[in-house]
Write a protein that holds these residues in place. Sequence first.
Motif, PDB file in Angstrom:
ATOM      1  N   ILE A 162       2.375  27.549  51.112  1.00 22.42           N
ATOM      2  CA  ILE A 162       3.377  27.028  50.344  1.00 22.42           C
ATOM      3  C   ILE A 162       3.381  27.473  48.786  1.00 22.42           C
ATOM      4  O   ILE A 162       4.614  27.449  48.046  1.00 22.42           O
ATOM      5  CB  ILE A 162       2.849  25.459  50.275  1.00 22.42           C
ATOM      6  N   VAL A 163       2.262  28.050  48.370  1.00 25.10           N
ATOM      7  CA  VAL A 163       2.053  28.135  46.865  1.00 25.10           C
ATOM      8  C   VAL A 163       2.914  29.558  46.862  1.00 25.10           C
ATOM      9  O   VAL A 163       3.578  29.897  45.850  1.00 25.10           O
ATOM     10  CB  VAL A 163       0.544  28.561  46.636  1.00 25.10           C
ATOM     11  N   VAL A 164       2.671  30.366  47.893  1.00 29.61           N
ATOM     12  CA  VAL A 164       3.177  31.924  47.471  1.00 29.61           C
ATOM     13  C   VAL A 164       4.792  31.997  48.171  1.00 29.61           C
ATOM     14  O   VAL A 164       5.434  32.814  47.706  1.00 29.61           O
ATOM     15  CB  VAL A 164       2.325  32.915  48.214  1.00 29.61           C
ATOM     16  N   GLY A 165       4.970  30.934  48.964  1.00 29.70           N
ATOM     17  CA  GLY A 165       6.325  31.099  49.827  1.00 29.70           C
ATOM     18  C   GLY A 165       6.100  31.974  50.824  1.00 29.70           C
ATOM     19  O   GLY A 165       6.724  33.203  50.909  1.00 29.70           O
ATOM     20  N   ALA A 166       5.329  31.788  51.878  1.00 32.42           N
ATOM     21  CA  ALA A 166       5.111  32.519  53.079  1.00 32.42           C
ATOM     22  C   ALA A 166       6.083  32.441  54.137  1.00 32.42           C
ATOM     23  O   ALA A 166       6.741  31.428  54.265  1.00 32.42           O
ATOM     24  CB  ALA A 166       3.758  32.117  53.444  1.00 32.42           C
ATOM     25  N   ASP A 167       6.649  33.579  54.474  1.00 37.21           N
ATOM     26  CA  ASP A 167       7.498  33.730  55.987  1.00 37.21           C
ATOM     27  C   ASP A 167       6.663  33.519  57.167  1.00 37.21           C
ATOM     28  O   ASP A 167       7.405  33.113  58.133  1.00 37.21           O
ATOM     29  CB  ASP A 167       8.103  35.232  55.830  1.00 37.21           C
ATOM     30  N   SER A 168       5.302  33.449  57.319  1.00 37.74           N
ATOM     31  CA  SER A 168       4.370  33.391  58.339  1.00 37.74           C
ATOM     32  C   SER A 168       3.144  32.699  57.982  1.00 37.74           C
ATOM     33  O   SER A 168       2.746  33.112  57.001  1.00 37.74           O
ATOM     34  CB  SER A 168       4.468  34.676  59.189  1.00 37.74           C
ATOM     35  N   ILE A 169       3.027  31.778  58.606  1.00 35.40           N
ATOM     36  CA  ILE A 169       1.653  30.915  58.576  1.00 35.40           C
ATOM     37  C   ILE A 169       1.220  30.778  60.012  1.00 35.40           C
ATOM     38  O   ILE A 169       1.489  29.914  60.815  1.00 35.40           O
ATOM     39  CB  ILE A 169       2.125  29.383  57.754  1.00 35.40           C
ATOM     40  N   LYS A 170       0.103  31.692  60.348  1.00 36.33           N
ATOM     41  CA  LYS A 170      -0.279  31.626  61.301  1.00 36.33           C
ATOM     42  C   LYS A 170      -2.008  31.590  61.329  1.00 36.33           C
ATOM     43  O   LYS A 170      -2.690  31.906  60.340  1.00 36.33           O
ATOM     44  CB  LYS A 170      -0.377  33.052  62.147  1.00 36.33           C
ATOM     45  N   PHE A 220      -3.831  11.652  49.671  1.00 35.50           N
ATOM     46  CA  PHE A 220      -4.181  10.474  49.828  1.00 35.50           C
ATOM     47  C   PHE A 220      -4.090  10.075  51.324  1.00 35.50           C
ATOM     48  O   PHE A 220      -3.643  11.019  52.143  1.00 35.50           O
ATOM     49  CB  PHE A 220      -2.903   9.535  49.266  1.00 35.50           C
ATOM     50  N   GLU A 221      -4.353   8.993  51.696  1.00 34.59           N
ATOM     51  CA  GLU A 221      -4.600   8.561  52.998  1.00 34.59           C
ATOM     52  C   GLU A 221      -3.115   7.865  53.562  1.00 34.59           C
ATOM     53  O   GLU A 221      -2.934   6.534  52.683  1.00 34.59           O
ATOM     54  CB  GLU A 221      -5.639   7.703  53.627  1.00 34.59           C
ATOM     55  N   CYS A 222      -2.402   8.046  54.532  1.00 34.61           N
ATOM     56  CA  CYS A 222      -1.132   7.509  54.876  1.00 34.61           C
ATOM     57  C   CYS A 222      -1.587   6.213  55.828  1.00 34.61           C
ATOM     58  O   CYS A 222      -2.553   6.488  56.812  1.00 34.61           O
ATOM     59  CB  CYS A 222      -0.314   8.225  55.592  1.00 34.61           C
ATOM     60  N   GLY A 223      -1.272   4.897  55.497  1.00 35.28           N
ATOM     61  CA  GLY A 223      -1.313   3.952  56.389  1.00 35.28           C
ATOM     62  C   GLY A 223      -0.274   3.468  57.178  1.00 35.28           C
ATOM     63  O   GLY A 223      -0.396   2.098  57.469  1.00 35.28           O
ATOM     64  N   GLY A 224       0.430   4.286  57.333  1.00 35.32           N
ATOM     65  CA  GLY A 224       1.594   3.905  58.172  1.00 35.32           C
ATOM     66  C   GLY A 224       1.308   3.597  59.508  1.00 35.32           C
ATOM     67  O   GLY A 224       2.131   2.860  60.323  1.00 35.32           O
ATOM     68  N   LEU A 277      -3.952   7.136  60.273  1.00 34.79           N
ATOM     69  CA  LEU A 277      -4.575   7.330  59.088  1.00 34.79           C
ATOM     70  C   LEU A 277      -4.691   8.648  58.385  1.00 34.79           C
ATOM     71  O   LEU A 277      -5.807   9.226  58.106  1.00 34.79           O
ATOM     72  CB  LEU A 277      -6.024   6.539  58.880  1.00 34.79           C
ATOM     73  N   CYS A 278      -3.704   9.715  58.428  1.00 34.77           N
ATOM     74  CA  CYS A 278      -3.449  11.073  58.154  1.00 34.77           C
ATOM     75  C   CYS A 278      -3.940  11.183  56.862  1.00 34.77           C
ATOM     76  O   CYS A 278      -3.444  10.453  55.887  1.00 34.77           O
ATOM     77  CB  CYS A 278      -2.391  11.661  58.590  1.00 34.77           C
ATOM     78  N   GLU A 279      -4.646  12.165  56.449  1.00 37.77           N
ATOM     79  CA  GLU A 279      -4.948  12.615  55.114  1.00 37.77           C
ATOM     80  C   GLU A 279      -3.472  13.566  54.531  1.00 37.77           C
ATOM     81  O   GLU A 279      -3.516  14.574  55.253  1.00 37.77           O
ATOM     82  CB  GLU A 279      -6.427  13.387  54.847  1.00 37.77           C
ATOM     83  N   ILE A 280      -3.115  13.081  53.824  1.00 40.00           N
ATOM     84  CA  ILE A 280      -1.460  13.802  53.158  1.00 40.00           C
ATOM     85  C   ILE A 280      -2.079  14.580  52.086  1.00 40.00           C
ATOM     86  O   ILE A 280      -2.499  14.039  50.991  1.00 40.00           O
ATOM     87  CB  ILE A 280      -0.697  12.792  53.145  1.00 40.00           C
ATOM     88  N   CYS A 331       4.015  19.521  50.971  1.00 36.89           N
ATOM     89  CA  CYS A 331       3.215  18.438  51.560  1.00 36.89           C
ATOM     90  C   CYS A 331       2.858  18.578  52.922  1.00 36.89           C
ATOM     91  O   CYS A 331       3.671  19.105  53.627  1.00 36.89           O
ATOM     92  CB  CYS A 331       4.059  17.015  51.316  1.00 36.89           C
ATOM     93  N   TRP A 332       1.752  18.334  53.337  1.00 32.47           N
ATOM     94  CA  TRP A 332       1.263  18.436  54.784  1.00 32.47           C
ATOM     95  C   TRP A 332       0.238  17.699  55.145  1.00 32.47           C
ATOM     96  O   TRP A 332      -0.309  17.165  54.288  1.00 32.47           O
ATOM     97  CB  TRP A 332       1.084  20.182  55.206  1.00 32.47           C
ATOM     98  N   GLY A 333      -0.145  17.618  56.461  1.00 35.07           N
ATOM     99  CA  GLY A 333      -1.432  16.805  56.944  1.00 35.07           C
ATOM    100  C   GLY A 333      -0.807  15.812  57.727  1.00 35.07           C
ATOM    101  O   GLY A 333      -1.752  15.264  58.611  1.00 35.07           O
ATOM    102  N   ASP A 334       0.537  15.336  57.697  1.00 34.87           N
ATOM    103  CA  ASP A 334       0.800  14.152  58.747  1.00 34.87           C
ATOM    104  C   ASP A 334       1.141  14.708  59.901  1.00 34.87           C
ATOM    105  O   ASP A 334       1.857  15.739  60.167  1.00 34.87           O
ATOM    106  CB  ASP A 334       2.163  13.591  58.021  1.00 34.87           C
ATOM    107  N   ARG A 335       1.042  13.826  61.251  1.00 33.70           N
ATOM    108  CA  ARG A 335       1.318  14.048  62.301  1.00 33.70           C
ATOM    109  C   ARG A 335       2.719  13.856  62.835  1.00 33.70           C
ATOM    110  O   ARG A 335       3.326  14.589  63.633  1.00 33.70           O
ATOM    111  CB  ARG A 335       0.417  13.304  63.505  1.00 33.70           C
ATOM    112  N   CYS A 336       3.224  12.969  62.172  1.00 29.06           N
ATOM    113  CA  CYS A 336       4.761  12.414  62.576  1.00 29.06           C
ATOM    114  C   CYS A 336       5.661  13.310  61.737  1.00 29.06           C
ATOM    115  O   CYS A 336       7.024  13.109  61.974  1.00 29.06           O
ATOM    116  CB  CYS A 336       4.884  10.984  62.268  1.00 29.06           C
ATOM    117  N   GLY A 337       5.488  13.831  60.584  1.00 28.13           N
ATOM    118  CA  GLY A 337       6.410  14.508  59.801  1.00 28.13           C
ATOM    119  C   GLY A 337       7.157  13.638  58.528  1.00 28.13           C
ATOM    120  O   GLY A 337       8.091  14.184  58.146  1.00 28.13           O
ATOM    121  N   LYS A 338       6.705  12.595  58.748  1.00 35.55           N
ATOM    122  CA  LYS A 338       7.058  11.442  57.625  1.00 35.55           C
ATOM    123  C   LYS A 338       7.154  12.020  56.183  1.00 35.55           C
ATOM    124  O   LYS A 338       8.101  11.930  55.459  1.00 35.55           O
ATOM    125  CB  LYS A 338       6.283  10.110  57.644  1.00 35.55           C
TER     126      LYS A 338
END
Length: 320
Positions: free
Chosen positions: A72-80, A282-286, A290-293, A305-312
């Motif tokens: 995200i910082v550099v603007g990557a075309d591929s994240i593997k 932060f911790e999502c309580g949705g 309880l994903c760490e976002i 932003c990343w870390g959520d399983r649902c994509g919210k």
Amino acid sequence: MNVYLGLDVGSVSTNVAILTDDGTVLDTLYIRTQGKPVEAVQKALCHIRTTHTQLQVMGVGTTGSGRELTGIVVGADSIKNEITAHAVAAMHIVPEVQTILEIGGQDSKIIILRNGVVTDFAMNTVCAAGTGSFLDQQAARLNIPIEEFGDIALKSRSPVRIAGRCAVFAESDMIHKQQTGHLLPDILHGLCQALVRNYLNNLGKGKQIQGPILFQGGVAANKGMHRSFEEALGQQVIVPPHFNVMGAVGAALLAQEAVQGKKVSLFRGFEVADCVYQPSSFECGGCANLCEIVKIHMNGEQIGCWGDRCGKWSSAVTVA
């Protein structure tokens, strides 16, 4: 000159590889991460901008434990992930490779390939025995430069048997062998053999280790470990060029593949080295997950932003 950047951001080191259109490694860079992955990446980009003034970056790929943040910082075309990156780099050097042994600073892994496809792999991120950090620690305790560890081990004629199941037991056994008068080369060779046994019994258990075999990661620089692997496996183990930055090489190759057919790369430019970044979480309580976002801001503006399983949360951020 058109080039592709590969960034392998790990817990110990941040490795960078610059590849040309034909896959030739133009330059590499090794930087200690020191718990600051964004600063390490900025330092690397600043160095590249200063030393290579005529480069046109066509694509950027990231891998390693810090790949999401760095991407995200550099603007990557591929994240593997590291498995994919190391496999791609190994096949680029030795197309018929069937086994990859990789030992880094904090973890180790084995990758099994058949006909150019990864069929099995295993990672060890729990025990320190056999990792670069443990070897660094033992070299410091014995007051020898880590660069000389392997050369000293090669002088051994009668290696002693060291318990290598656990880093704590290995160190205790080494101290006992020193106190009983064994020579330093024999102790170091015995330690290398113990760590190789531990690696093969844990990661290699139940796997068909067939040649060609490539040994990658920073520990591949240790000649004692290289010899011990060949002794244990009874066949040649190849240490490829740029063995310590193969993850970055693979990331660059994956970036080149990702941008095929695209008009422009997502790379934000070398100005990334001058920006101010602020991560938060932060911790999502949705729901019960309880994903760490994790959020990242650049110059006060949220860019990822990343870390959520649902994509919210991640789907709500548009990365320019």
